[in-house]
Design an enzyme around this catalytic site. Structure first.
Site, PDB file in Angstrom:
ATOM      1  CG  HIS A  84      -1.920  -0.801   1.153  1.00 51.67           C
ATOM      2  ND1 HIS A  84      -3.159  -0.597   0.402  1.00 51.67           N
ATOM      3  CD2 HIS A  84      -2.433  -1.968   1.601  1.00 51.67           C
ATOM      4  CE1 HIS A  84      -4.061  -1.558   0.469  1.00 51.67           C
ATOM      5  NE2 HIS A  84      -3.752  -2.481   1.303  1.00 51.67           N
ATOM      6  CB  CYS A 135      -1.946   3.938  -3.988  1.00 54.08           C
ATOM      7  SG  CYS A 135      -2.775   2.496  -4.731  1.00 54.08           S
TER       8      CYS A 135
END
Length: 267
Positions: A84, A135
């Site tokens: 992430h 991301c």
């Protein structure tokens, strides 16, 4: 002969105790790390792989600092991260969008400036190649499936509410860290090439086997059949991804023309 060291981090989840109950479950990040380690090994790198629970800030920092002590001018570091990505408020005013990008390690978020600080520990003549499949988005975005049959895809982004909660619960720690990093300054550091999975305002897609970015990278690399430099490599990966996920090419520390013109993963 030059020495090549590589560090590969892949987190399929994080510690929910550190993220207000959120475990950030993903499918393909450990696969990404293993596959990138295989590419590195075939190219002559000595690899270190850190998966999920091993992917703590201390473990990753320790691996980077060991590499910094070992590598000399002319050597190369390859650092890959799959997991992430997130953002948090920039309280020191050094980001135009007022947000610091972070890598979401198992036990805490790791600021982009922290990674830069670790890279500055390397000798100025060390080549650094970084691949980030995560991301860098501060908002939740509706994301279409990947275009090349990577299976069910989900964005590798921490939900906005969780970002706010985690920052608020650890606000003093992160603000002190930002202040410390700002005082140190960025400096030039060694020549670093970064190819990241998407732009700061976009999200990167997970998948069943690999992340969309890593999957595209592996197809472009084609077990070493790729020919061209780092910018050619970036463009070829970009051509294989949808417009919703545009890989970024970024350099720091003025990498030499010789470095940029080398075939990626050249020790």
């Amino acid at each position: 002969m030059p020495t090549g060291l590589s560090i590969h981090v892949g987190l399929n989840k994080v510690d929910p105790a550190k993220y207000n109950g959120w475990d950030g479950q993903l499918m393909a990040c450990e696969n990404d790390a293993r596959d990138m380690a295989a590419v590195a090994r075939a190219a002559g790198f000595e690899e270190t792989v850190l998966l999920t629970e091993q992917g703590t800030a201390d473990n990753i920092t320790s691996a980077l600092r060991k590499a910094a002590k070992k590598l000399k001018d002319g050597d190369i570091l390859l650092f890959t991260y799959s997991g992430h990505g997130s953002q948090m408020p920039d309280t020191e005013g050094d980001e135009p969008d007022e947000l610091d990008e972070t890598l979401v390690f198992y036990d805490r978020q790791f600021l982009d400036d922290e990674l830069n600080r670790e890279f500055r520990r390397f000798s100025p003549g060390v080549r650094i190649f970084t691949l980030l499949d995560c991301c860098h988005s501060g908002t939740a975005t509706e994301v279409p499936a990947a275009a090349e049959g990577n299976g069910e895809a989900a964005p590798r982004v921490m939900p906005v509410l969780r970002q706010q909660q985690v920052f608020e619960q650890n606000q003093e720690f992160y603000q002190n860290l930002q202040r410390e990093l700002r005082k140190e300054g960025n400096g030039a550091g060694p020549g670093t090439v970064l190819i990241s999975a998407c732009q700061d305002h976009q999200v990167a897609l997970d998948g069943r086997v690999n992340g969309a970015f890593t999957g595209a990278l592996l197809r472009v690399w084609d077990e070493g059949a790729f020919s061209g430099g780092y910018q050619d490599f970036h463009r070829s990966i970009k051509d294989r991804l949808p417009r919703s996920q545009v890989p970024n090419f970024h350099t720091t520390g003025s990498p030499s023309a010789d470095f940029l013109g080398q075939k990626p993963f050249t020790v």
